[in-house]
Design an enzyme around this catalytic site. Structure first.
Site, short mmCIF file in Angstrom:
data_model
loop_
_atom_site.label_atom_id
_atom_site.label_comp_id
_atom_site.label_asym_id
_atom_site.label_seq_id
_atom_site.Cartn_x
_atom_site.Cartn_y
_atom_site.Cartn_z
N ASP A 100 0.88 -1.15 0.00
CA ASP A 100 0.00 0.00 0.00
C ASP A 100 0.93 1.21 0.00
OD1 ASP A 100 -2.13 1.61 0.15
OD2 ASP A 100 -2.75 1.07 2.17
N ASP A 135 -2.60 7.19 -2.99
CA ASP A 135 -3.99 7.63 -3.13
C ASP A 135 -4.38 8.57 -2.01
OD1 ASP A 135 -3.81 5.62 -1.25
OD2 ASP A 135 -5.75 4.72 -1.71
N CYS A 299 -14.59 -21.59 19.58
CA CYS A 299 -13.72 -22.03 18.50
C CYS A 299 -12.77 -23.10 19.02
CB CYS A 299 -12.95 -20.82 17.98
SG CYS A 299 -11.59 -21.20 16.89
N CYS A 301 -9.70 -23.78 17.41
CA CYS A 301 -8.47 -23.65 16.65
C CYS A 301 -7.28 -23.99 17.57
CB CYS A 301 -8.33 -22.24 16.09
SG CYS A 301 -7.90 -20.99 17.30
N CYS A 304 -7.30 -21.72 20.68
CA CYS A 304 -8.40 -21.86 21.65
C CYS A 304 -8.34 -23.17 22.42
CB CYS A 304 -9.74 -21.69 20.94
SG CYS A 304 -9.91 -20.02 20.27
ZN LIG Z 1 -9.88 -20.05 18.01
#
Ligand SMILES: [Zn+2]
Length: 544
Positions: A100, A135, A299, A301, A304
């Site tokens: 960017d 920009d 969650c 994952c 977690c």
């Molecule tokens: Zn998670």
């Protein structure tokens, strides 16, 4: 001069974007860059060029093949070191790096002290794969005049960048043939809620030859949950540039991804995973929650599963906690992207976007844009492997339903018998195709001369002869009594059109409650026919 043609090649070839599957305006595609191919739709995490609390290596391990970083900060902080080592060396990432320009700093601090050519030259020098010219973001809430001013300044920068790219390419023709690094240039589309400015901006950048449209800067629009404005902004850019890839800046809210993909966005970048984490905001499939408000970790994952409760995570040291939440948030974003891609392959993007829209009333408001058939029609397959699902009146606007009704509008019955014939209208059931059902056989035996059709509140009139065509034989409808017959205006249109194009003398209707309401509400449509309405099929077959 042949500036347009030439710039088109130099800003990245249009052939480096190969679309493989589509549904609505969403698509799964391959974008080729100097550092390899990325599959889109792709989420492109924002990585700070100097401070990285989540390592780019971790991002790669989660399946993020591209990251975005800020060229302006890299220039200020590293200068020549970055020129020498390249941006990939600076951020330690061997995948695709997008840069960017610093536009966001413009938004934050008003202005920055470099010009478009300096930044563009630097982005080339550090061998960025996808570059954005400097920009001037419109943000959200600017008056029209100021917004137009930002659009014009951004376009001027885009032009200056273009002449720099062209100039260099003339000088270094040989190095180009050596396979030197030629980045893809993404044109920054500004205008925000001033949709005509968005269209103007996209169209000018398209004409200049930019191969990716980078739509700015919806962060503030999303923070205020103005999803409807976001949707119209995307649709405006897409209407002008339907085939080129569209990148959406700052779109890191898990709720917005399915809608943005359905409307045609191919790439998203955001620092939200980290910004939310700093604020103890835990992403989930339907939005975000404050960690301290949660009783359960929803969650599983890799992060977690390490914690037995939200409290245990919340009680950990702030720095560790922030990184843990950021990683979890990345899992959620990745999961969302994969779910959307699978929905495209399954032909169920429409169902998925609507399902998702139930997460927030503001999101629900925004899905009215799905009625825009010009936007969603071209990418929706005419035939799908699986049955499509119809739930509520919005579903009558599905591109598949629209396509079917259009086809029926060209249907000319061989049985109208110059206006002397009989038409039988029969309610569609879940047994398909209709011509293979017992009921059809009974009717055909009793009335061999009649035109037999079924009716379906979402698809309109279905002549039995074509009752095996998608989606007439490939749909399941929920016949909710919550909705009134007059919510299905496309049905009435379909009926009217069928009766105008095919003249009959007599109409025999087996009417369910929906059809009875249609008849009551539209008396004039059936007035000129000899119409007989029945409740049960036995009553029809006993007609003398
Ligand atoms: Zn998670």
């Amino acid at each position: 001069l042949d500036l347009d043609l030439k710039s088109g090649e130099l800003l990245g070839s249009p052939t480096n974007f190969e679309v493989r599957y589509t549904d609505l305006a969403g698509r799964i595609a391959r974008l080729e860059t100097p550092h390899g191919v990325i599959e889109t739709p792709a989420f492109v995490p924002v990585v700070h060029p100097v401070h990285q609390s989540v390592s780019p290596k971790f991002l790669k391990s989660l399946g993020f093949d591209a990251i975005i970083t800020n060229a302006y900060i890299a220039l200020e902080h590293y200068g020549d070191i970055a020129r020498k080592r390249g941006i990939h060396g600076i951020v330690n990432f061997d995948g695709v790096v997008m840069t960017d320009s610093g536009g966001y700093q413009v938004l934050e601090y008003g202005s920055i002290n470099v010009n478009a050519s300096t930044i563009a030259q630097f982005e080339k020098d550090i061998r960025s794969d996808i570059c954005v010219p400097l920009d001037k973001p419109t943000g959200y809430g600017l008056d029209y005049h100021t917004a137009k001013n930002h659009v014009e300044q951004t376009l001027t920068n885009a032009k200056d960048t273009l002449s720099l790219v062209l100039e260099n390419s003339n000088e270094s023709e040989i190095s180009r043939q050596d396979g030197a690094h030629e980045p893809i240039w993404a044109g920054p589309v500004q205008g925000a809620e001033h949709f005509d400015l968005v269209r103007y901006s996209a169209s000018e950048l398209d004409k200049m030859g930019y191969t990716i449209m980078a739509l700015g800067s919806p962060v503030e629009i999303m923070e205020t949950y103005e999803f409807s404005i976001l949707a119209q902004m995307i649709a405006s850019a897409k209407s002008v540039v339907p085939t080129k890839p569209i990148h959406l800046f700052g779109a890191g809210h898990p709720l917005t991804i399915p809608l943005a993909v359905a409307l045609g966005c191919d790439m998203f970048d955001s620092a939200s995973y980290m910004l939310y984490a700093k604020d103890d905001r835990y992403m989930h499939a339907n939005g975000t929650a404050r960690l301290e408000d949660l009783s359960y970790l929803t969650c599983h994952c890799a992060v977690c599963t390490k914690y037995s409760s939200p409290k245990e995570l919340f009680d950990s040291n702030k720095e560790i906690r922030t990184i843990e939440i950021a990683k979890h948030n990345l899992y959620i974003l990745k999961t969302e992207l994969n779910t959307v891609k699978q929905a495209i392959l399954d032909g169920r993007l429409w169902e998925y976007v609507i399902q998702k829209s139930r997460a927030h009333p503001k999101l629900m408001e925004s899905i009215e844009i799905l009625k825009d058939s010009n936007l969603l029609g071209p990418g929706t397959p005419i035939f799908k492997q699986r049955a499509i699902f119809f739930y509520d009146p919005l579903d009558q606007h599905r591109p598949e339903a629209l396509h079917f009704r259009k086809m029926v509008s060209g249907f000319i019955s061989t049985k109208s018998d110059g206006g002397q014939g009989k038409l039988i209208l029969y309610p569609d059931s879940s047994v398909h195709p209709f011509y293979a059902t017992r009921d059809f056989k009974k009717l055909a035996k009793k009335f061999p001369e009649a035109q037999i059709c079924t009716y379906n509140r979402f698809l309109g009139i279905i002549p039995s002869e074509i009752s095996d065509i998608f989606p007439a034989a490939h749909n399941l409808s929920a016949k909710l009594t919550t909705y009134q017959a007059n919510n299905y205006n496309t049905f009435v249109e379909s009926l009217k059109e069928f009766l105008t194009k095919n003249e009959f003398e007599e109409i025999i209707i087996l009417a369910d409650q929906f059809m009875k309401n249609i008849i009551t509400n539209n008396k004039s449509v059936l007035k000129k026919f000899n119409t007989k309405v029945f409740d049960r099929v036995g009553d029809i077959t006993s007609v003398p």
